[in-house]
Structure formats: structure tokens, C-alpha cells
Design a protein around this motif. Structure first.
Motif, PDB file in Angstrom:
ATOM      1  N   ILE A  58       0.806  -1.226   0.000  1.00  0.00           N
ATOM      2  CA  ILE A  58       0.000   0.000   0.000  1.00  0.00           C
ATOM      3  C   ILE A  58       0.834   1.268   0.000  1.00  0.00           C
ATOM      4  CG2 ILE A  58      -1.829  -1.233   1.240  1.00  0.00           C
ATOM      5  CD1 ILE A  58      -1.138   0.667   3.648  1.00  0.00           C
ATOM      6  N   LYS A  59       2.154   1.150   0.009  1.00  0.00           N
ATOM      7  CA  LYS A  59       2.997   2.350   0.001  1.00  0.00           C
ATOM      8  C   LYS A  59       2.884   3.043  -1.352  1.00  0.00           C
ATOM      9  CE  LYS A  59       7.234   0.142  -1.670  1.00  0.00           C
ATOM     10  NZ  LYS A  59       8.627  -0.211  -1.399  1.00  0.00           N
ATOM     11  N   GLY A  60       3.217   4.324  -1.374  1.00  0.00           N
ATOM     12  CA  GLY A  60       3.181   5.091  -2.616  1.00  0.00           C
ATOM     13  C   GLY A  60       4.254   6.156  -2.611  1.00  0.00           C
ATOM     14  N   PHE A  94      -7.522  -3.720  -2.079  1.00  0.00           N
ATOM     15  CA  PHE A  94      -7.886  -2.362  -1.694  1.00  0.00           C
ATOM     16  C   PHE A  94      -6.741  -1.840  -0.823  1.00  0.00           C
ATOM     17  CE2 PHE A  94     -11.671  -4.384  -3.039  1.00  0.00           C
ATOM     18  CZ  PHE A  94     -12.388  -3.391  -3.686  1.00  0.00           C
ATOM     19  N   PRO A  95      -6.024  -0.823  -1.303  1.00  0.00           N
ATOM     20  CA  PRO A  95      -4.729  -0.455  -0.701  1.00  0.00           C
ATOM     21  C   PRO A  95      -4.812   0.344   0.594  1.00  0.00           C
ATOM     22  CG  PRO A  95      -5.202   0.992  -2.542  1.00  0.00           C
ATOM     23  CD  PRO A  95      -6.327  -0.009  -2.491  1.00  0.00           C
ATOM     24  N   PHE A  96      -5.328  -0.305   1.602  1.00  0.00           N
ATOM     25  CA  PHE A  96      -5.316   0.257   2.945  1.00  0.00           C
ATOM     26  C   PHE A  96      -5.213  -0.908   3.922  1.00  0.00           C
ATOM     27  CE2 PHE A  96      -9.745  -0.897   2.613  1.00  0.00           C
ATOM     28  CZ  PHE A  96     -10.147  -1.186   3.907  1.00  0.00           C
ATOM     29  N   THR A  97      -4.860  -0.614   5.158  1.00  0.00           N
ATOM     30  CA  THR A  97      -4.724  -1.671   6.151  1.00  0.00           C
ATOM     31  C   THR A  97      -4.942  -1.101   7.545  1.00  0.00           C
ATOM     32  OG1 THR A  97      -3.247  -3.419   6.976  1.00  0.00           O
ATOM     33  CG2 THR A  97      -2.223  -1.326   6.380  1.00  0.00           C
ATOM     34  N   LEU A 148      -3.532   4.398   4.611  1.00  0.00           N
ATOM     35  CA  LEU A 148      -4.035   4.412   3.242  1.00  0.00           C
ATOM     36  C   LEU A 148      -2.904   4.651   2.250  1.00  0.00           C
ATOM     37  CD1 LEU A 148      -7.117   6.834   3.544  1.00  0.00           C
ATOM     38  CD2 LEU A 148      -7.078   4.387   4.008  1.00  0.00           C
ATOM     39  N   ASN A 149      -3.040   4.064   1.085  1.00  0.00           N
ATOM     40  CA  ASN A 149      -2.142   4.359  -0.023  1.00  0.00           C
ATOM     41  C   ASN A 149      -2.370   5.804  -0.490  1.00  0.00           C
ATOM     42  OD1 ASN A 149      -2.208   4.537  -3.227  1.00  0.00           O
ATOM     43  ND2 ASN A 149      -0.553   3.159  -2.654  1.00  0.00           N
ATOM     44  N   PRO A 150      -1.311   6.560  -0.837  1.00  0.00           N
ATOM     45  CA  PRO A 150      -1.485   7.960  -1.233  1.00  0.00           C
ATOM     46  C   PRO A 150      -2.358   8.157  -2.466  1.00  0.00           C
ATOM     47  CG  PRO A 150       0.814   7.249  -1.489  1.00  0.00           C
ATOM     48  CD  PRO A 150       0.108   6.185  -0.727  1.00  0.00           C
ATOM     49  N   THR A 151      -2.329   7.208  -3.409  1.00  0.00           N
ATOM     50  CA  THR A 151      -3.197   7.330  -4.585  1.00  0.00           C
ATOM     51  C   THR A 151      -4.657   7.164  -4.184  1.00  0.00           C
ATOM     52  OG1 THR A 151      -1.439   6.412  -5.985  1.00  0.00           O
ATOM     53  CG2 THR A 151      -3.641   6.478  -6.921  1.00  0.00           C
ATOM     54  N   MET A 152      -4.912   6.271  -3.245  1.00  0.00           N
ATOM     55  CA  MET A 152      -6.275   6.110  -2.722  1.00  0.00           C
ATOM     56  C   MET A 152      -6.714   7.384  -2.002  1.00  0.00           C
ATOM     57  SD  MET A 152      -7.697   3.203  -0.080  1.00  0.00           S
ATOM     58  CE  MET A 152      -9.361   3.242   0.586  1.00  0.00           C
ATOM     59  N   TRP A 153      -5.798   7.984  -1.237  1.00  0.00           N
ATOM     60  CA  TRP A 153      -6.113   9.233  -0.543  1.00  0.00           C
ATOM     61  C   TRP A 153      -6.465  10.328  -1.549  1.00  0.00           C
ATOM     62  CZ3 TRP A 153      -7.623  11.673   3.576  1.00  0.00           C
ATOM     63  CH2 TRP A 153      -7.325  13.021   3.746  1.00  0.00           C
ATOM     64  N   ASP A 154      -5.690  10.432  -2.618  1.00  0.00           N
ATOM     65  CA  ASP A 154      -5.969  11.444  -3.645  1.00  0.00           C
ATOM     66  C   ASP A 154      -7.327  11.188  -4.297  1.00  0.00           C
ATOM     67  OD1 ASP A 154      -3.528  12.655  -3.167  1.00  0.00           O
ATOM     68  OD2 ASP A 154      -2.505  11.652  -4.831  1.00  0.00           O
ATOM     69  N   LYS A 155      -7.641   9.916  -4.521  1.00  0.00           N
ATOM     70  CA  LYS A 155      -8.900   9.554  -5.174  1.00  0.00           C
ATOM     71  C   LYS A 155     -10.114   9.945  -4.328  1.00  0.00           C
ATOM     72  CE  LYS A 155     -11.298   7.503  -8.435  1.00  0.00           C
ATOM     73  NZ  LYS A 155     -11.347   8.041  -9.813  1.00  0.00           N
ATOM     74  N   LEU A 156      -9.930  10.013  -3.016  1.00  0.00           N
ATOM     75  CA  LEU A 156     -11.047  10.410  -2.140  1.00  0.00           C
ATOM     76  C   LEU A 156     -11.562  11.799  -2.482  1.00  0.00           C
ATOM     77  CD1 LEU A 156      -9.768   9.026   1.271  1.00  0.00           C
ATOM     78  CD2 LEU A 156     -12.003   8.529   0.292  1.00  0.00           C
ATOM     79  N   GLY A 157     -10.681  12.690  -2.951  1.00  0.00           N
ATOM     80  CA  GLY A 157     -11.101  14.022  -3.373  1.00  0.00           C
ATOM     81  C   GLY A 157     -11.849  14.778  -2.296  1.00  0.00           C
ATOM     82  N   VAL A 158     -13.091  15.172  -2.594  1.00  0.00           N
ATOM     83  CA  VAL A 158     -13.884  15.951  -1.636  1.00  0.00           C
ATOM     84  C   VAL A 158     -14.226  15.135  -0.392  1.00  0.00           C
ATOM     85  CG1 VAL A 158     -14.872  17.456  -3.409  1.00  0.00           C
ATOM     86  CG2 VAL A 158     -16.033  15.317  -2.822  1.00  0.00           C
ATOM     87  N   GLN A 159     -14.107  13.806  -0.497  1.00  0.00           N
ATOM     88  CA  GLN A 159     -14.396  12.962   0.663  1.00  0.00           C
ATOM     89  C   GLN A 159     -13.283  13.020   1.718  1.00  0.00           C
ATOM     90  OE1 GLN A 159     -16.713   9.083  -0.213  1.00  0.00           O
ATOM     91  NE2 GLN A 159     -15.467   9.376  -2.043  1.00  0.00           N
ATOM     92  N   GLN A 160     -12.147  13.621   1.361  1.00  0.00           N
ATOM     93  CA  GLN A 160     -11.063  13.759   2.331  1.00  0.00           C
ATOM     94  C   GLN A 160     -11.527  14.541   3.557  1.00  0.00           C
ATOM     95  OE1 GLN A 160      -7.775  15.596   0.293  1.00  0.00           O
ATOM     96  NE2 GLN A 160      -7.232  13.755  -0.859  1.00  0.00           N
ATOM     97  N   GLN A 161     -12.208  15.651   3.313  1.00  0.00           N
ATOM     98  CA  GLN A 161     -12.681  16.479   4.418  1.00  0.00           C
ATOM     99  C   GLN A 161     -13.782  15.767   5.195  1.00  0.00           C
ATOM    100  OE1 GLN A 161     -11.288  19.543   5.390  1.00  0.00           O
ATOM    101  NE2 GLN A 161     -12.471  18.989   7.200  1.00  0.00           N
ATOM    102  N   ILE A 162     -14.639  15.045   4.476  1.00  0.00           N
ATOM    103  CA  ILE A 162     -15.696  14.272   5.142  1.00  0.00           C
ATOM    104  C   ILE A 162     -15.065  13.253   6.086  1.00  0.00           C
ATOM    105  CG2 ILE A 162     -17.512  12.544   4.788  1.00  0.00           C
ATOM    106  CD1 ILE A 162     -18.152  13.955   2.137  1.00  0.00           C
ATOM    107  N   LEU A 163     -14.030  12.571   5.594  1.00  0.00           N
ATOM    108  CA  LEU A 163     -13.337  11.563   6.391  1.00  0.00           C
ATOM    109  C   LEU A 163     -12.725  12.175   7.647  1.00  0.00           C
ATOM    110  CD1 LEU A 163     -12.333   8.664   6.655  1.00  0.00           C
ATOM    111  CD2 LEU A 163     -10.412   9.254   5.170  1.00  0.00           C
ATOM    112  N   GLU A 164     -12.053  13.316   7.493  1.00  0.00           N
ATOM    113  CA  GLU A 164     -11.427  13.963   8.641  1.00  0.00           C
ATOM    114  C   GLU A 164     -12.475  14.456   9.638  1.00  0.00           C
ATOM    115  OE1 GLU A 164      -8.329  17.626   9.259  1.00  0.00           O
ATOM    116  OE2 GLU A 164      -7.783  15.978   7.919  1.00  0.00           O
TER     117      GLU A 164
END
Length: 402
Positions: A51-53, A254-257, A347-363
């Protein structure tokens, strides 16, 4: 980061460093060999590596359980950290036990869903959370002692003199003199109150378990220690059936653990969308489950839950969760547990980027206020689904063989 935020960050860093615990989780200390390692709770070679990036020429992952300073306040944040030496590590095993105990699930060994494999993953997930709780207690004791010492050293007469000096410099302004006079009355009261609260906090930290029970106070460390005793017996005797396992394999990586232990607050059920019913709330609070998410080189993702034999509350929780017929609802429920507890998650950084607007929702969800002394009115359901097809390694363009 402004100066106040820098000062807060330094203070938190100091507290963390002073609360570090280095001890082997294995119960037979006389068998320990070598130094206490900064051990991985999630396999570095055949799990975290998947899951590293690469970000700015550095291999990283995103951690969901870091503390960051924002608007001069400490909050749980999502931060980049090194995948090899920082992610999932804790000073929880000596060199010998970290190497010997986990050989069956390390060295690129495939997960075979055997009781031994399930137990060792769960054992390590529990060890991580147990270690963090011990650190939290030590941090609390250190912080209270440090603050208490500073409060005890407050010289009220000096503060009063300074207020009088300020008053004189303000040309004896009557309204200002009145404010100063009121402050002079309030400060001793506030200081006395603070001293009293700190004394009470120190007293609670020093209660024996008998006193905790008589005062109806809850000690996470106490009940975790009871479960640890069961793990100690199980790993020594290789009685892997002392845990009950609930495992599901999802096609696609799914690149998270994550790997942690937790106490459930409510159930996820298509028929019963309500809080776990219990005649004794203490039984609910003291339930204990382990959750481990394992990305696998076979292009699969393993969802492993476990609980202790005889822990009826946890069995009830897991039976309801795994009886969900709708696969998406199951995925969202597991994601919600991970976010709700937000401990040792990467989380893998590409997966984090893919979250997009959901990043703020997650936080926002990670930092949503959940009173420790109140059960939630309804099960928490995240707006994010970590198992959504868009987050698979294939769709993210992540090669497992990289």
C-alpha cells in the motif's frame, strides 16, 4: 504553523516522548532476548509494502490516527508518514519474540485462514491497542503531574501585585480599576478550582480496581489486562481456539490496512438498526474485538475480525455484522468501524488522492465528538466506503508487483 501552534506541538511531542513505553508484550519476560524493537503490528514486507506510494520521491502512506495542530487546537488528523519505520510500529516486542512468534505470518507467507494465522494477526492487533492504552495512561499521569506542579507554583500575591501595577499605569481609570478588582477576586477562585480538579484527576488515576468498581468508574486498562491474560495462556499453549474468528475475503486489492482492538458501541443489522441491548452496560463497555485488514499479493483483501471465547456481546455484534446480506452495507459497516475507532489505519497515497472531496468528510468523521460516557443514539454510518470499486488497486492503476 504560528508560534502558539508550534508551542502546542512541542508540548504534545514532549508529552508523547515522556510517555513512551518499551516492553515486550509476551508474558514470559525471562524468555526475552535482545532489545525492545520498534515492531510492526502490520507486516512490513508483505502487507504495508503493498500500500505504500511515492510522494516527492519518498515512499509513504497516509495515517488516519495522527495528531496535528489546527487553529491552535490539537485534533486527530490524516498525515503522511514513512511506511517502513513509522507506520504501525510500537515498542511492543523484544527482538526474539518479534521474530519467533510471527514467523508463520511473515517472510511472505500466504494467509491460509488457519486458526494459527488468524490468532497471530489478532494477537498482534490486540498488542498494539494494549500498548497504546498503557501509553495513554502514562501520558495522562505525566501531564496531570506537570500541570499540577505548575499550578501549585502559582504565586497569587505576585499576580495581584502585577494587576495593581497595571491599574496604576492606566491613570487610575475607575472602570479599569473595577475590572482589575474583579480579576483579583476571580483568579484565586479559578486557581483553587483548577488545583481541586487536578487533585481529583490524580486520585482517579491511582484508584485500585476495587475502588474503581465501588465508584462505578471504568478502567480500559483493567479490562484489557484481563483479556491479555487469556491471550497469554492461548499463545503459550497454542490454544488458538480461545478466539473466535470471522473472516471474509474480498476480490481485489484495496490499498489500505489496519490492526487494532476495540469495544463495540452498537450493532449493524438490516433488521435491527439500533444500539446493542444490554441489561448491564458494563458488559457492553468491556466487550473486546480485534479487527485486521490485510491487503494480499493474491489481489485480494482479507477482512479478519476476532473475539474472545465466551464474550457473548462481541459474538452477538459479529453475528449480526456478518449476517448482512447486502455486500455494500457490509462494506460500509466495516469502513464505519474503522473510521469510528480510527486507530492504526493506513491508506495508499493514490487512494487518498482519489477520495477528493471525501477527504474532508473523512477527517470530520474521525473528529466527530462522541461522548465517552454516552452510548450513541444510532449506529455511526460513514459516507465513505473504503471497499468501493473506485478504490481497488486495479482502478487506481496500482501494480501489486511494483
Amino acid at each position: 504553523m504560528n508560534k502558539i501552534e508550534q508551542d502546542i506541538s512541542k508540548l504534545l511531542s514532549s508529552f508523547r516522548n515522556n510517555s513512551e513505553i518499551k516492553e515486550c508484550f509476551y508474558h514470559k519476560k525471562d524468555e526475552c532476548k535482545g532489545a525492545i524493537k520498534n515492531a510492526h503490528s502490520i507486516s512490513r514486507g508483505n502487507r504495508l509494502e503493498l500500500i505504500k506510494g511515492l510522494v516527492n520521491n519518498n515512499d509513504i502512506v497516509y495515517s488516519l490516527s495522527e495528531i496535528k495542530i489546527e487553529n491552535s487546537k490539537a485534533k486527530q488528523g490524516i498525515k503522511q508518514i514513512g511506511w517502513g519505520k513509522a507506520a504501525s510500529t510500537f515498542y511492543g516486542f523484544c527482538d526474539w519474540h518479534d521474530t519467533e512468534l510471527f514467523k508463520p505470518i511473515e517472510n511472505n507467507n500466504d494467509f491460509d485462514n488457519s486458526p494459527e494465522h488468524c490468532f497471530l494477526h489478532s494477537y498482534r492487533s490486540f498488542a498494539y491497542s494494549y500498548h497504546q492504552i498503557k501509553k495513554t495512561y502514562k501520558l495522562g499521569e505525566n501531564a496531570i503531574s506537570d500541570i499540577s506542579k505548575q499550578v501549585e507554583e502559582l504565586q497569587l500575591n505576585v499576580i495581584s501585585d502585577k494587576l495593581n501595577d497595571i491599574s496604576l499605569k492606566m491613570n487610575n481609570s475607575e472602570p479599569f480599576k473595577e475590572i482589575i478588582s474583579e480579576l483579583g477576586k476571580i483568579i484565586p477562585d479559578l486557581t483553587h478550582q483548577l488545583k481541586s480538579e487536578l487533585s481529583d484527576s490524580k486520585e482517579k488515576l491511582s484508584y485500585s480496581q476495587k475502588e474503581l468498581d465501588s465508584k462505578h468508574l471504568h478502567s480500559n486498562l483493567h479490562w484489557m489486562s484481563k483479556y491479555k491474560e487469556k491471550l497469554d495462556y492461548a499463545i503459550e499453549k497454542k490454544s488458538y481456539e480461545k478466539l473466535k474468528y470471522y473472516c471474509k475475503t474480498k476480490n481485489g486489492l484495496f490499498p489500505f490496512t489496519c490492526a487494532f482492538a476495540f469495544s463495540p458501541d452498537f450493532i449493524y443489522s438490516e433488521m435491527e438498526n439500533h444500539i446493542i441491548s444490554s441489561s448491564n452496560q458494563k458488559e457492553l463497555i468491556n466487550a473486546c474485538l480485534m479487527l485486521t485488514i490485510l491487503p494480499d499479493k493474491s489481489n485480494k483483501t482479507i477482512i479478519l475480525f476476532s473475539c474472545f471465547e465466551g464474550d457473548k456481546q462481541s459474538e452477538y455484534f459479529l453475528n449480526k455484522l456478518f449476517s448482512l446480506q447486502n455486500e455494500i452495507e457490509f462494506e460500509k459497516a466495516v469502513t464505519s468501524i474503522i473510521i469510528n475507532k480510527a486507530s492504526n489505519v493506513y491508506l495508499n497515497p493514490t487512494m487518498w488522492d482519489k477520495l477528493g472531496v471525501q477527504q474532508q468528510i473523512l477527517e470530520d468523521e474521525i473528529n466527530s465528538e462522541r461522548p465517552f460516557d454516552e452510548l450513541p443514539k444510532k449506529p455511526f454510518m460513514s459516507k465513505v466506503n473504503f471497499f468501493s470499486g473506485e478504490f481497488s488497486a486495479d482502478n487506481l492503476g496500482i501494480s501489486i508487483n511494483d
